[in-house]
Design a protein around this motif. Structure first.
Motif, PDB file in Angstrom:
ATOM      1  N   UNK A 249      54.019  28.068  47.182  1.00 30.24           N
ATOM      2  CA  UNK A 249      55.263  28.458  47.839  1.00 30.24           C
ATOM      3  C   UNK A 249      55.077  28.583  49.346  1.00 30.24           C
ATOM      4  N   UNK A 250      53.931  29.121  49.762  1.00 29.43           N
ATOM      5  CA  UNK A 250      53.627  29.251  51.182  1.00 29.43           C
ATOM      6  C   UNK A 250      54.219  30.499  51.800  1.00 29.43           C
ATOM      7  N   UNK A 251      53.816  30.766  53.039  1.00 33.94           N
ATOM      8  CA  UNK A 251      54.325  31.907  53.781  1.00 33.94           C
ATOM      9  C   UNK A 251      53.429  33.123  53.741  1.00 33.94           C
ATOM     10  N   UNK A 252      52.514  33.183  52.777  1.00 33.65           N
ATOM     11  CA  UNK A 252      51.589  34.311  52.667  1.00 33.65           C
ATOM     12  C   UNK A 252      50.303  33.973  53.412  1.00 33.65           C
ATOM     13  N   UNK A 253      49.827  34.903  54.238  1.00 35.39           N
ATOM     14  CA  UNK A 253      48.637  34.701  55.051  1.00 35.39           C
ATOM     15  C   UNK A 253      47.404  35.382  54.475  1.00 35.39           C
ATOM     16  N   UNK A 254      47.621  36.410  53.669  1.00 33.65           N
ATOM     17  CA  UNK A 254      46.528  37.217  53.111  1.00 33.65           C
ATOM     18  C   UNK A 254      46.843  37.471  51.644  1.00 33.65           C
ATOM     19  N   UNK A 255      45.924  37.145  50.751  1.00 33.94           N
ATOM     20  CA  UNK A 255      46.123  37.502  49.350  1.00 33.94           C
ATOM     21  C   UNK A 255      45.351  38.777  49.044  1.00 33.94           C
ATOM     22  N   UNK A 256      45.888  39.555  48.096  1.00 33.92           N
ATOM     23  CA  UNK A 256      45.330  40.863  47.764  1.00 33.92           C
ATOM     24  C   UNK A 256      45.147  41.047  46.246  1.00 33.92           C
ATOM     25  N   UNK A 257      44.427  40.151  45.600  1.00 35.85           N
ATOM     26  CA  UNK A 257      44.170  40.404  44.183  1.00 35.85           C
ATOM     27  C   UNK A 257      43.351  41.676  44.000  1.00 35.85           C
ATOM     28  N   UNK A 258      43.530  42.325  42.880  1.00 32.93           N
ATOM     29  CA  UNK A 258      42.765  43.527  42.543  1.00 32.93           C
ATOM     30  C   UNK A 258      41.810  43.174  41.416  1.00 32.93           C
ATOM     31  N   UNK A 259      40.498  43.174  41.651  1.00 38.45           N
ATOM     32  CA  UNK A 259      39.551  42.757  40.616  1.00 38.45           C
ATOM     33  C   UNK A 259      39.495  43.658  39.392  1.00 38.45           C
ATOM     34  N   UNK A 260      40.220  44.775  39.397  1.00 41.21           N
ATOM     35  CA  UNK A 260      40.389  45.560  38.175  1.00 41.21           C
ATOM     36  C   UNK A 260      41.665  45.186  37.437  1.00 41.21           C
ATOM     37  N   UNK A 261      42.476  44.297  38.028  1.00 37.04           N
ATOM     38  CA  UNK A 261      43.692  43.790  37.389  1.00 37.04           C
ATOM     39  C   UNK A 261      43.653  42.274  37.218  1.00 37.04           C
ATOM     40  N   UNK A 262      43.006  41.585  38.130  1.00 30.76           N
ATOM     41  CA  UNK A 262      43.065  40.117  38.160  1.00 30.76           C
ATOM     42  C   UNK A 262      41.855  39.465  37.489  1.00 30.76           C
ATOM     43  N   UNK A 263      41.537  39.963  36.294  1.00 28.28           N
ATOM     44  CA  UNK A 263      40.527  39.291  35.479  1.00 28.28           C
ATOM     45  C   UNK A 263      39.092  39.536  35.859  1.00 28.28           C
ATOM     46  N   UNK A 264      38.832  40.508  36.737  1.00 28.83           N
ATOM     47  CA  UNK A 264      37.462  40.860  37.067  1.00 28.83           C
ATOM     48  C   UNK A 264      36.848  39.963  38.124  1.00 28.83           C
ATOM     49  N   UNK A 265      35.526  39.971  38.175  1.00 26.25           N
ATOM     50  CA  UNK A 265      34.788  39.193  39.171  1.00 26.25           C
ATOM     51  C   UNK A 265      34.948  37.706  38.908  1.00 26.25           C
ATOM     52  N   UNK A 266      34.869  37.302  37.658  1.00 23.36           N
ATOM     53  CA  UNK A 266      34.927  35.879  37.314  1.00 23.36           C
ATOM     54  C   UNK A 266      36.222  35.238  37.807  1.00 23.36           C
ATOM     55  N   UNK A 267      37.357  35.833  37.491  1.00 22.73           N
ATOM     56  CA  UNK A 267      38.646  35.251  37.848  1.00 22.73           C
ATOM     57  C   UNK A 267      38.965  35.430  39.326  1.00 22.73           C
ATOM     58  N   UNK A 268      38.654  36.597  39.879  1.00 24.21           N
ATOM     59  CA  UNK A 268      39.015  36.862  41.270  1.00 24.21           C
ATOM     60  C   UNK A 268      38.236  35.959  42.219  1.00 24.21           C
ATOM     61  N   UNK A 269      37.001  35.630  41.866  1.00 23.05           N
ATOM     62  CA  UNK A 269      36.238  34.688  42.700  1.00 23.05           C
ATOM     63  C   UNK A 269      36.948  33.329  42.746  1.00 23.05           C
ATOM     64  N   UNK A 270      37.500  32.889  41.638  1.00 24.20           N
ATOM     65  CA  UNK A 270      38.225  31.614  41.603  1.00 24.20           C
ATOM     66  C   UNK A 270      39.515  31.698  42.422  1.00 24.20           C
ATOM     67  N   UNK A 271      40.207  32.829  42.334  1.00 19.81           N
ATOM     68  CA  UNK A 271      41.431  33.022  43.115  1.00 19.81           C
ATOM     69  C   UNK A 271      41.114  32.952  44.608  1.00 19.81           C
ATOM     70  N   UNK A 272      40.034  33.610  45.011  1.00 23.73           N
ATOM     71  CA  UNK A 272      39.639  33.603  46.425  1.00 23.73           C
ATOM     72  C   UNK A 272      39.335  32.195  46.905  1.00 23.73           C
ATOM     73  N   UNK A 273      38.662  31.410  46.078  1.00 26.28           N
ATOM     74  CA  UNK A 273      38.329  30.037  46.460  1.00 26.28           C
ATOM     75  C   UNK A 273      39.593  29.184  46.601  1.00 26.28           C
ATOM     76  N   UNK A 274      40.558  29.390  45.721  1.00 28.02           N
ATOM     77  CA  UNK A 274      41.841  28.696  45.849  1.00 28.02           C
ATOM     78  C   UNK A 274      42.503  29.028  47.181  1.00 28.02           C
ATOM     79  N   UNK A 275      42.496  30.294  47.539  1.00 32.30           N
ATOM     80  CA  UNK A 275      43.129  30.716  48.783  1.00 32.30           C
ATOM     81  C   UNK A 275      42.430  30.108  49.990  1.00 32.30           C
ATOM     82  N   UNK A 276      41.113  30.028  49.940  1.00 28.71           N
ATOM     83  CA  UNK A 276      40.379  29.449  51.061  1.00 28.71           C
ATOM     84  C   UNK A 276      40.799  28.006  51.297  1.00 28.71           C
ATOM     85  N   UNK A 277      41.088  27.285  50.222  1.00 27.09           N
ATOM     86  CA  UNK A 277      41.532  25.895  50.364  1.00 27.09           C
ATOM     87  C   UNK A 277      42.887  25.798  51.057  1.00 27.09           C
TER      88      UNK A 277
END
Length: 382
Positions: A249-277
């Protein structure tokens, strides 16, 4: 090595810990919780344990996939938070088994410390300004405040003026160079978000958080065009699939996943990598306890786009207990000059005071968030 038991502990002020024990004697800890729904998440952890007990804890990716894909219904805050805490504990076990911090197993650190910010309230100008000054005196170089109380779809301008009064009080208290985040907390709907973001433009904000609820992603590009402040969003998103829609969608500059809600370390690391792209920064959400913070810092250590970390030491929720009450080494989170050092011990890097956890779990909690109503009697967003 096999998993022999999985047990949850509801502890004050509003947290849930999970303890996973193995037949080798190694124990891993995680923090699976949805604030205000801790008992529900604990029940989900218990359901997932039917599959996990007796399994080797080592193949974390496969265990994660079974927990997520093995049920017909997936996603959402309860399941993803239950998976998150278990995943944190599995990484804790693996790191302890190999004698290294979790971040070493994730590829090794890109930093040895990360900037942190302190929450300072936001409802009354004098109190908020005082809290900001105290945070800066403790060494913080960034603070975050609530922007507004309840606000209707279209509301009166006196409420806008109160927001500006609060923000001005903090700016006057700490000066122009302290990072200042203003959290709308999803309390504001698009018509008033447009007004507030335009009026807040002169204050050189570090970010505006949750200008609207995450279910209104289509509004973000329009709001982003109004204000120069970066937009932060994502604490109420739970998987890479949720964040895929946000990033597209765009427009967001900073993502704020919570690793106690967003699937832990395994999933949040993938989310962070997506955002970096997408050239989007990472500022993990963490108003929780010491295990959650330790897991956050392990992710921060390996994510190039991480720039700041939320932490809850001393915030108002923690009246009954605070983070350091539950760890044996109170120096593990080494704050200095506005930064915190990445823990270097094995696993998540914190040693849980198990006797104290058991003692406080006997007290437990049933924390619920406040219920607000507008002047007309309708329910307001909190």
């Amino acid at each position: 090595m096999k998993i022999t038991s999985i047990k949850t502990f509801l502890v004050p002020p509003r947290w849930c810990f999970v303890r996973i024990e193995t037949d080798s004697g190694i124990v891993g800890w995680g923090e699976p919780v949805v604030e205000g729904r801790a008992q529900t998440v604990a029940a989900a952890v218990d359901e997932l344990s039917d599959y996990l007990i007796g399994k080797d804890p080592s193949p974390i990716e496969d265990l994660w996939s079974v927990m997520y894909r093995g049920g017909f219904y997936r996603g959402g805050p309860i399941l993803m938070s239950a998976i998150a805490g278990i995943d944190q504990a599995l990484w804790d076990i693996k790191g302890k088994h190999l004698g290294v911090p979790t971040h070493v197993l994730l590829g090794g650190p890109v930093r040895d410390r990360i900037r942190v910010y302190s929450w300072i309230g936001g409802d009354r100008p004098a109190d908020t300004a005082k809290a900001a000054r105290e945070a800066v005196a403790r060494g913080f170089t960034a603070v975050k405040m609530n922007g507004t109380e309840e606000m209707h779809f279209v509301d009166s301008y006196d409420k806008v003026e109160r927001v500006l009064e609060n923000v001005q009080a903090v700016r006057d208290a700490v000066g122009p160079h302290i990072g200042l985040g203003v959290d709308f907390h999803g309390r504001v709907h698009k018509p008033m978000a447009k007004v507030l973001m335009r009026e807040l433009a002169p204050y050189k904000l570090m970010f505006i958080e949750e200008p609207v609820l995450s279910e209104h992603l289509e509004a973000i590009p329009e709001l982003a065009a109004i204000s120069p402040a970066p937009i932060a969003l994502g604490e109420r998103m739970y998987s890479r699939y949720d964040f895929k829609r946000l990033l597209q969608t765009g427009g967001v500059d900073i993502i704020q996943p919570d690793p106690s809600h967003s699937g832990g370390i395994t999933e949040t690391r993938k989310i962070a990598a997506m955002a970096e792209a997408y050239d989007v920064a990472l500022a993990l959400h963490c108003p929780l306890g010491p295990i959650a913070l330790a897991a956050n810092l392990q992710i921060d250590a390996v994510c190039h786009n991480a720039f700041i970390q939320e932490q809850s030491l001393g915030i108002h929720y923690n009246a009954a207990n605070d983070l350091l009450d539950y760890v044996t080494d109170r120096s593990v989170f080494a704050y200095q000059d506005g930064y915190v050092t990445i823990p270097g011990g094995p696993g998540l890097g914190v040693e849980v005071n198990e006797a104290y956890v058991a003692e406080r779990a006997a007290v437990g909690h049933r924390w619920r968030n406040p219920l607000w109503r507008h002047a007309d009697g309708s329910v307001a967003e909190w």
